[in-house]
Design a protein around this motif. Structure first.
Motif, mmCIF file in Angstrom:
data_model
loop_
_atom_site.group_PDB
_atom_site.id
_atom_site.type_symbol
_atom_site.label_atom_id
_atom_site.label_comp_id
_atom_site.label_asym_id
_atom_site.label_seq_id
_atom_site.Cartn_x
_atom_site.Cartn_y
_atom_site.Cartn_z
ATOM 1 N N LEU A 11 0.823 -1.195 0.000
ATOM 2 C CA LEU A 11 0.000 0.000 0.000
ATOM 3 C C LEU A 11 0.862 1.251 0.000
ATOM 4 O O LEU A 11 2.068 1.194 0.224
ATOM 5 C CB LEU A 11 -0.963 0.015 1.190
ATOM 6 N N LEU A 12 0.223 2.370 -0.267
ATOM 7 C CA LEU A 12 0.915 3.655 -0.349
ATOM 8 C C LEU A 12 0.679 4.438 0.932
ATOM 9 O O LEU A 12 -0.459 4.714 1.317
ATOM 10 C CB LEU A 12 0.409 4.462 -1.545
ATOM 11 N N TYR A 13 1.768 4.793 1.599
ATOM 12 C CA TYR A 13 1.725 5.698 2.742
ATOM 13 C C TYR A 13 1.951 7.120 2.223
ATOM 14 O O TYR A 13 2.779 7.336 1.330
ATOM 15 C CB TYR A 13 2.842 5.357 3.727
ATOM 16 N N TYR A 14 1.231 8.074 2.784
ATOM 17 C CA TYR A 14 1.428 9.457 2.341
ATOM 18 C C TYR A 14 1.298 10.421 3.508
ATOM 19 O O TYR A 14 0.557 10.176 4.456
ATOM 20 C CB TYR A 14 0.447 9.824 1.233
ATOM 21 N N ALA A 132 10.418 11.621 3.686
ATOM 22 C CA ALA A 132 9.771 11.181 2.447
ATOM 23 C C ALA A 132 8.311 11.607 2.467
ATOM 24 O O ALA A 132 7.658 11.609 3.514
ATOM 25 C CB ALA A 132 9.873 9.672 2.281
ATOM 26 N N ALA A 133 7.804 11.950 1.289
ATOM 27 C CA ALA A 133 6.393 12.317 1.158
ATOM 28 C C ALA A 133 5.516 11.089 0.990
ATOM 29 O O ALA A 133 4.381 11.048 1.481
ATOM 30 C CB ALA A 133 6.203 13.251 -0.034
ATOM 31 N N PHE A 134 6.049 10.074 0.279
ATOM 32 C CA PHE A 134 5.307 8.855 0.004
ATOM 33 C C PHE A 134 6.203 7.642 0.250
ATOM 34 O O PHE A 134 7.418 7.714 0.063
ATOM 35 C CB PHE A 134 4.826 8.810 -1.453
ATOM 36 N N MET A 135 5.589 6.541 0.616
ATOM 37 C CA MET A 135 6.326 5.289 0.809
ATOM 38 C C MET A 135 5.451 4.113 0.399
ATOM 39 O O MET A 135 4.277 4.043 0.753
ATOM 40 C CB MET A 135 6.745 5.111 2.270
ATOM 41 N N ARG A 136 6.025 3.188 -0.336
ATOM 42 C CA ARG A 136 5.372 1.897 -0.571
ATOM 43 C C ARG A 136 5.881 0.933 0.493
ATOM 44 O O ARG A 136 7.086 0.746 0.660
ATOM 45 C CB ARG A 136 5.706 1.362 -1.965
ATOM 46 N N ASN A 137 4.959 0.309 1.221
ATOM 47 C CA ASN A 137 5.361 -0.666 2.215
ATOM 48 C C ASN A 137 4.172 -1.536 2.579
ATOM 49 O O ASN A 137 3.082 -1.399 2.012
ATOM 50 C CB ASN A 137 5.944 0.007 3.464
ATOM 51 N N TRP A 138 4.382 -2.440 3.534
ATOM 52 C CA TRP A 138 3.358 -3.362 3.999
ATOM 53 C C TRP A 138 2.621 -2.746 5.193
ATOM 54 O O TRP A 138 3.114 -1.798 5.812
ATOM 55 C CB TRP A 138 3.985 -4.694 4.392
ATOM 56 N N PRO A 139 1.487 -3.299 5.578
ATOM 57 C CA PRO A 139 0.722 -2.730 6.696
ATOM 58 C C PRO A 139 1.459 -2.698 8.032
ATOM 59 O O PRO A 139 1.131 -1.880 8.891
ATOM 60 C CB PRO A 139 -0.514 -3.642 6.765
ATOM 61 N N TYR A 140 2.458 -3.563 8.224
ATOM 62 C CA TYR A 140 3.160 -3.589 9.512
ATOM 63 C C TYR A 140 3.749 -2.221 9.855
ATOM 64 O O TYR A 140 3.931 -1.870 11.029
ATOM 65 C CB TYR A 140 4.291 -4.626 9.488
ATOM 66 N N ALA A 141 4.072 -1.422 8.831
ATOM 67 C CA ALA A 141 4.727 -0.134 9.062
ATOM 68 C C ALA A 141 3.785 0.903 9.646
ATOM 69 O O ALA A 141 4.247 1.941 10.130
ATOM 70 C CB ALA A 141 5.330 0.386 7.759
ATOM 71 N N TYR A 142 2.489 0.636 9.630
ATOM 72 C CA TYR A 142 1.533 1.634 10.108
ATOM 73 C C TYR A 142 1.711 1.910 11.601
ATOM 74 O O TYR A 142 1.867 3.052 12.023
ATOM 75 C CB TYR A 142 0.105 1.174 9.826
ATOM 76 N N SER A 143 1.661 0.851 12.406
ATOM 77 C CA SER A 143 1.766 1.055 13.852
ATOM 78 C C SER A 143 3.140 1.594 14.232
ATOM 79 O O SER A 143 3.265 2.432 15.139
ATOM 80 C CB SER A 143 1.484 -0.246 14.600
ATOM 81 N N LEU A 144 4.194 1.176 13.524
ATOM 82 C CA LEU A 144 5.533 1.691 13.795
ATOM 83 C C LEU A 144 5.628 3.180 13.457
ATOM 84 O O LEU A 144 6.299 3.948 14.150
ATOM 85 C CB LEU A 144 6.569 0.904 12.995
ATOM 86 N N SER A 145 4.939 3.581 12.404
ATOM 87 C CA SER A 145 4.968 4.992 12.006
ATOM 88 C C SER A 145 4.223 5.874 12.993
ATOM 89 O O SER A 145 4.441 7.088 13.034
ATOM 90 C CB SER A 145 4.367 5.149 10.603
ATOM 91 N N ASN A 146 3.349 5.275 13.781
ATOM 92 C CA ASN A 146 2.610 6.027 14.799
ATOM 93 C C ASN A 146 3.198 5.867 16.193
ATOM 94 O O ASN A 146 2.577 6.265 17.182
ATOM 95 C CB ASN A 146 1.135 5.601 14.815
ATOM 96 N N ALA A 147 4.386 5.276 16.266
ATOM 97 C CA ALA A 147 5.034 5.111 17.567
ATOM 98 C C ALA A 147 5.507 6.460 18.097
ATOM 99 O O ALA A 147 5.649 7.435 17.350
ATOM 100 C CB ALA A 147 6.221 4.152 17.449
ATOM 101 N N ASP A 148 5.773 6.514 19.388
ATOM 102 C CA ASP A 148 6.160 7.775 20.023
ATOM 103 C C ASP A 148 7.466 8.345 19.476
ATOM 104 O O ASP A 148 7.684 9.562 19.535
ATOM 105 C CB ASP A 148 6.270 7.585 21.533
ATOM 106 N N ASP A 149 8.342 7.481 18.956
ATOM 107 C CA ASP A 149 9.620 7.972 18.443
ATOM 108 C C ASP A 149 9.560 8.374 16.972
ATOM 109 O O ASP A 149 10.572 8.723 16.373
ATOM 110 C CB ASP A 149 10.714 6.916 18.649
ATOM 111 N N SER A 150 8.384 8.326 16.386
ATOM 112 C CA SER A 150 8.232 8.640 14.973
ATOM 113 C C SER A 150 8.024 10.131 14.765
ATOM 114 O O SER A 150 7.140 10.738 15.377
ATOM 115 C CB SER A 150 7.051 7.871 14.381
ATOM 116 N N VAL A 151 8.801 10.721 13.870
ATOM 117 C CA VAL A 151 8.661 12.137 13.537
ATOM 118 C C VAL A 151 7.310 12.417 12.895
ATOM 119 O O VAL A 151 6.775 13.529 12.996
ATOM 120 C CB VAL A 151 9.809 12.563 12.597
#
Length: 298
Positions: A11-14, A132-151
């Motif tokens: 999926l596309l992250y944006y 990055a403005a956009f990223m192609r990745n798997w769903p696992y990256a969603y929760s990691l992207s919302n972690a407290d250490d995520s910019v």
């Protein structure tokens, strides 16, 4: 040992904040739109002082991940799925060649030169750091992207990957399955466990507790899952547009098939051959390996 039953898809992250900042009403639905948005946002962010910023990151290393990414480019451009379910080699076509050339054109422009050596975590680290403005990745990256250490916590969303035209999105199908070994000493008990483990009730529990994505379509409308993980219902369109790698059609040679595909795709990304030369070589190598006829995608 960890066992689970869940699905997966590209999926596309944006970055929602950056799309709003640069006047975009929503994420791209075509590759051309993604290229334009990525270039505009990249130029703007670099002008604002972030010279490490890139428009689009993905997986370009010569490995199974590139098979997934490249299959998405090819299929979403009308180029077929490498080998069709009825065992016809379909990769040698103009749409597939153009899709690979398109990805090559991103490198050094909207994607970093090092993307040709990137796996999932390499691209996620760039994204995670706000570069990055956009990223192609798997769903696992969603929760990691919302972690407290995520910019970028709270500053992104997900959507189906683009296609050559609107409505042509394709997501490489992944997943984790449960089965019963033929060597089991207790096959009936094992089968009963597998049925329970893959039931809607069990999948709901995995979704709520571990944010694992269910294979049961009805669970994407479950209000309790949505309350805990609002992103899960948004992923249903991704899986409806999923395309399977040709593992069934090419069994027991899928590993060799994938190797032929990703190595030739990587040669296009690194400028060693053109898209047209690559798909022609893939077709000949697959014909030699599989003995299937070569034809056009359906």
């Amino acid at each position: 040992m960890c066992i689970r039953d869940s699905t997966d898809g590209g999926l596309l992250y944006y970055r929602t904040d950056l799309l709003e900042k640069y006047g975009y009403a929503g994420p791209p639905v075509t590759w051309r739109e993604l290229e334009e948005m990525a270039a505009t946002i990249q130029a703007g962010e670099r002008a604002a002082g972030n010279q490490d910023f890139w428009g689009y990151v993905w997986q370009g290393e010569a490995f199974e991940g590139l098979t997934c990414d490249a299959l998405e480019w090819v299929y979403s451009s009308g180029g077929g799925a490498i080998v069709s379910p009825d065992q016809v080699i379909t990769i040698d076509n103009a749409a597939a060649a153009s899709a690979l050339d398109m990805a090559h054109s991103w490198i050094g422009k909207i994607s970093p030169p090092g993307v040709v050596d990137a796996m999932e975590e390499d691209s996620r680290r760039i994204w995670h750091g706000g570069n990055a403005a956009f990223m192609r990745n798997w769903p696992y990256a969603y929760s990691l992207s919302n972690a407290d250490d995520s910019v970028i916590k709270g500053k992104f969303d997900v959507t189906p990957l683009p296609g050559a035209e609107a409505g042509m999105s394709a997501a490489a199908l992944g997943g984790w399955q449960v089965g019963v070994s033929r060597y089991s000493k207790h096959p009936q008990e094992a089968a009963a466990f597998a049925q329970w483990f893959t039931s809607a009730a069990s999948q709901k529990e995995w979704a709520v507790k571990l944010s694992l994505l269910p294979t049961k379509m009805s669970l994407y409308a479950d209000v309790e899952i949505a309350a805990v993980h609002p992103f899960i219902p948004k992923l249903l369109p991704v899986f409806r547009s999923a395309v399977a790698r040709p593992s069934t059609a090419t069994a027991p040679h899928y590993n060799e098939v994938s190797n032929i595909f990703f190595r030739n795709a990587h040669d296009v990304l690194t400028g060693k051959q053109s898209g047209a030369d690559a798909v022609a070589k893939m077709a000949l190598d697959l014909e030699s390996l599989l003995g299937f006829e070569i034809g056009a995608p359906n």
